[in-house]
Design a protein around this motif. Structure first.
Motif, short mmCIF file in Angstrom:
data_model
loop_
_atom_site.label_atom_id
_atom_site.label_comp_id
_atom_site.label_asym_id
_atom_site.label_seq_id
_atom_site.Cartn_x
_atom_site.Cartn_y
_atom_site.Cartn_z
N THR A 1 -25.73 43.21 -17.67
CA THR A 1 -24.86 44.30 -17.27
C THR A 1 -24.23 43.95 -15.93
N GLY A 2 -23.37 44.85 -15.44
CA GLY A 2 -22.65 44.61 -14.20
C GLY A 2 -21.27 45.22 -14.30
N SER A 3 -20.65 45.49 -13.15
CA SER A 3 -19.31 46.08 -13.15
C SER A 3 -18.27 45.09 -13.65
N ASN A 4 -18.41 43.83 -13.26
CA ASN A 4 -17.48 42.78 -13.66
C ASN A 4 -18.28 41.55 -14.06
N GLY A 5 -17.71 40.73 -14.90
CA GLY A 5 -18.33 39.44 -15.22
C GLY A 5 -19.38 39.46 -16.31
N LYS A 6 -19.57 40.62 -16.98
CA LYS A 6 -20.60 40.67 -18.03
C LYS A 6 -20.30 39.67 -19.14
N THR A 7 -19.06 39.70 -19.62
CA THR A 7 -18.71 38.84 -20.75
C THR A 7 -18.72 37.38 -20.36
N SER A 8 -18.18 37.06 -19.18
CA SER A 8 -18.19 35.66 -18.72
C SER A 8 -19.62 35.15 -18.58
N GLN B 1 -20.61 40.22 -29.67
CA GLN B 1 -19.23 39.83 -29.95
C GLN B 1 -18.30 40.94 -29.49
N GLY B 2 -17.17 40.54 -28.91
CA GLY B 2 -16.19 41.53 -28.48
C GLY B 2 -16.78 42.52 -27.50
N ASN B 3 -16.47 43.80 -27.70
CA ASN B 3 -16.97 44.83 -26.79
C ASN B 3 -18.07 45.66 -27.44
N TYR B 4 -18.86 45.03 -28.29
CA TYR B 4 -19.97 45.73 -28.95
C TYR B 4 -21.15 45.87 -27.99
N ASN B 5 -20.94 46.66 -26.93
CA ASN B 5 -21.95 46.70 -25.88
C ASN B 5 -22.42 48.11 -25.55
N MET C 1 -24.51 44.86 -22.02
CA MET C 1 -24.77 46.30 -21.93
C MET C 1 -23.72 46.96 -21.04
N GLY C 2 -22.88 47.79 -21.65
CA GLY C 2 -21.85 48.50 -20.91
C GLY C 2 -22.18 49.97 -20.78
N MET C 3 -21.45 50.64 -19.89
CA MET C 3 -21.70 52.08 -19.73
C MET C 3 -20.54 52.73 -19.00
N ASN C 4 -20.46 54.05 -19.15
CA ASN C 4 -19.54 54.90 -18.38
C ASN C 4 -20.29 55.94 -17.55
N HIS C 5 -21.50 56.29 -18.00
CA HIS C 5 -22.23 57.41 -17.40
C HIS C 5 -23.70 57.04 -17.17
N PHE C 6 -24.34 57.84 -16.34
CA PHE C 6 -25.78 57.67 -16.10
C PHE C 6 -26.54 57.82 -17.42
N GLY C 7 -27.61 57.07 -17.57
CA GLY C 7 -28.49 57.16 -18.72
C GLY C 7 -28.15 56.22 -19.86
N GLU C 8 -26.93 55.69 -19.86
CA GLU C 8 -26.50 54.87 -21.00
C GLU C 8 -27.16 53.49 -20.97
N SER D 1 -31.40 49.55 -22.65
CA SER D 1 -32.50 48.70 -22.21
C SER D 1 -33.80 49.04 -22.94
N LYS D 2 -34.06 50.33 -23.11
CA LYS D 2 -35.26 50.74 -23.82
C LYS D 2 -35.20 50.34 -25.29
N LEU D 3 -33.99 50.32 -25.84
CA LEU D 3 -33.82 49.89 -27.23
C LEU D 3 -34.10 48.39 -27.35
N ALA D 4 -33.52 47.60 -26.44
CA ALA D 4 -33.59 46.14 -26.56
C ALA D 4 -34.86 45.55 -25.97
#
Length: 459
Positions: free
Chosen positions: A112-119, A138-142, A165-172, A177-180
């Motif tokens: 995860t991270g604000s930038n550079g996740k995919t790279s 693959q792609g944005n399946y995050n 792992m992407g997110m917009n809000h708290f808890g996502e 992480s708990k899933l994976a």
């Protein structure tokens, strides 16, 4: 994937049809997708309901479907077509992903991270795939749907899975992480993306640190050690990467040009090579090196992986432009942090007299969006020669450059189509042009147009 349907039925409230003697070999949420022996996952949204398309899914190869309790079953659906009836199909999808992870038992790497996740994900894959059978997002399946679909699409023989792992809000991130339940969790950086929903960079840091919530007890957290908002995270299972001497892995002896960077890690004897622009990507590469060390991959193999790196598109992607110019497509998305980093990458290029940055609107920055756009102007200085800004928000960047009275040509345009002639006028074999804005602006279409011009010129 490969799962017996009766294994899937373990999460069901009840079932309908024949669940024995079926083997699921794929999973899909798109009824239009042709996928033999698939399990269909009908997703219900505000404006659509995937349950309505179960017959189409069946025609395209689905041999069973999840089904939300209480949803009417089409009268023309064959009585023996298996339905796994659950309370919520998205939650059931996540439960299936957990079951499949426990069945395959790969090493799990969360990024995860604000930038550079995919790279970073791509770099990790390049390193790990030298030694292990690897699967990645693959792609944005995050998100909460994409991540379980990624897990369920991996081959049975997968040894390492890399999950963005992407997110917009708290808890996502906590949910993902708990899933994976990652063995390795990586936080690439803290920027401003989604600050509209998280309030501040401190809030963003808090949300990103949720990746620890599912980290295995024996797991390792790898993070940006140069980020002040992460420097309080100290533990024996925390490894920091960056340029500061206090980091666990400190980058040294860095040298670069338009083709990439060579660099080392303090205390190691290996010189690594990364065929990418941008000092920020060198730091991303150290995360991949740290993963390689954790998995006991030889330094020579790590280096070989990085040298043959294949990046997802629109990440400082290079194209030949008209008149021998160099076009840099970094237009996948943008935040102030990533835009400043991309501008720095252009500044580092030594073989171009004219350095043009084409910048546009950045979204989801909240009430301080104007100040954040204007802050980019602080990074625009010599050797940058030209700034071409596009859009109502992008205009703030150009206005601020003018206000600071820097010796730089500034052009402002409301729409990208109007900027084409100004960009064309700058092109020569001494010109490099950066394209950077948020996804909604789709700046890469300008480059697509230029590529067509080159093709026409070659005829």
């Amino acid at each position: 994937m490969r799962m017996e349907l009766k294994e899937c039925a373990a999460i069901a409230i009840s079932t309908r049809g024949t669940v024995d003697q079926h083997v699921i070999q794929g999973i899909t949420k798109d009824s239009r997708e042709s996928l033999p022996n698939a399990l269909y996952v009908p997703i219900k949204g505000d404006r659509f309901d995937g349950h309505r398309f179960v017959l189409q899914a069946m025609e395209n190869g689905a041999i069973a479907s999840l089904w939300a309790e209480g949803t009417p079953i089409p009268s023309d659906l064959p009585a023996d077509f298996p339905l796994i009836i659950v309370r919520d199909t998205i939650e059931a999808l996540q439960q299936l992903a957990k079951l499949y992870l426990n069945k395959v038992k790969p090493v799990v790497i969360g990024v995860t991270g604000s930038n550079g996740k995919t790279s970073t994900k791509d770099m990790i894959e390049a390193v790990v795939a030298t030694t292990f059978k690897t699967h990645k997002t693959q792609g944005n399946y995050n998100n909460h749907i994409g991540l379980p679909l990624t897990i369920l699409s991996m081959d049975e023989g997968t040894e390492v899975i890399i999950l963005e792992m992407g997110m917009n809000h708290f808890g996502e991130i906590s949910l993902l992480s708990k899933l994976a339940q990652p063995d390795l969790a990586i936080i690439t950086n803290i920027g401003e993306s989604h600050i509209e929903f998280l309030g501040s960079r401190e809030g963003i840091a808090q949300a990103k640190l949720e990746i620890k919530d599912g980290l295995k007890e024996s797991g390792l957290l790898i993070l940006d050690g140069d980020e002040p908002l992460l420097q309080h995270v100290k533990a024996t299972n925390v490894l920091s990467c960056g340029y500061g001497e206090e980091n666990t892995m400190t980058i040294v002896d860095q040298q670069g040009d338009e083709n990439g960077f060579s660099f080392g890690i303090e205390g190691e004897g290996t010189t690594y090579y990364l065929p990418m622009l941008g000092t920020h990507n060198v730091k991303n590469a150290t995360y991949a090196i740290a993963v390689g060390h954790y998995l006991n991959i030889e330094d020579s193999a790590i280096n070989e992986g990085l040298k043959h790196l294949k990046m997802t598109g629109m990440r400082l992607e290079k194209y030949e432009g008209l008149h021998g110019s160099l076009l840099i497509n970094d237009a996948y998305n943008a935040s102030p942090t990533s835009m400043k980093a991309a501008i720095s990458a252009i500044k580092e290029l030594k073989n171009y007299e004219r350095k043009v940055v084409v910048l546009g609107d950045m979204y989801e920055l909240g009430p301080d969006e104007e100040a954040m756009h204007r802050s980019v102007a602080q990074s625009i200085s010599e050797p940058i020669t030209d700034v071409i800004v596009i859009g109502e928000k992008g205009r703030w960047i150009g206005e601020e450059v003018k206000k600071l009275q820097k010796p730089i040509n500034v052009s402002l345009f409301s729409v990208k189509e109007d900027a084409k002639d100004a960009i064309l006028a700058s092109l020569s074999d001494q010109t490099v042009v950066l394209f950077k804005a948020s996804r909604g602006l789709a700046l890469e279409t300008i480059i697509t147009g230029f590529k067509k011009d080159i093709q026409e010129a070659g005829k």
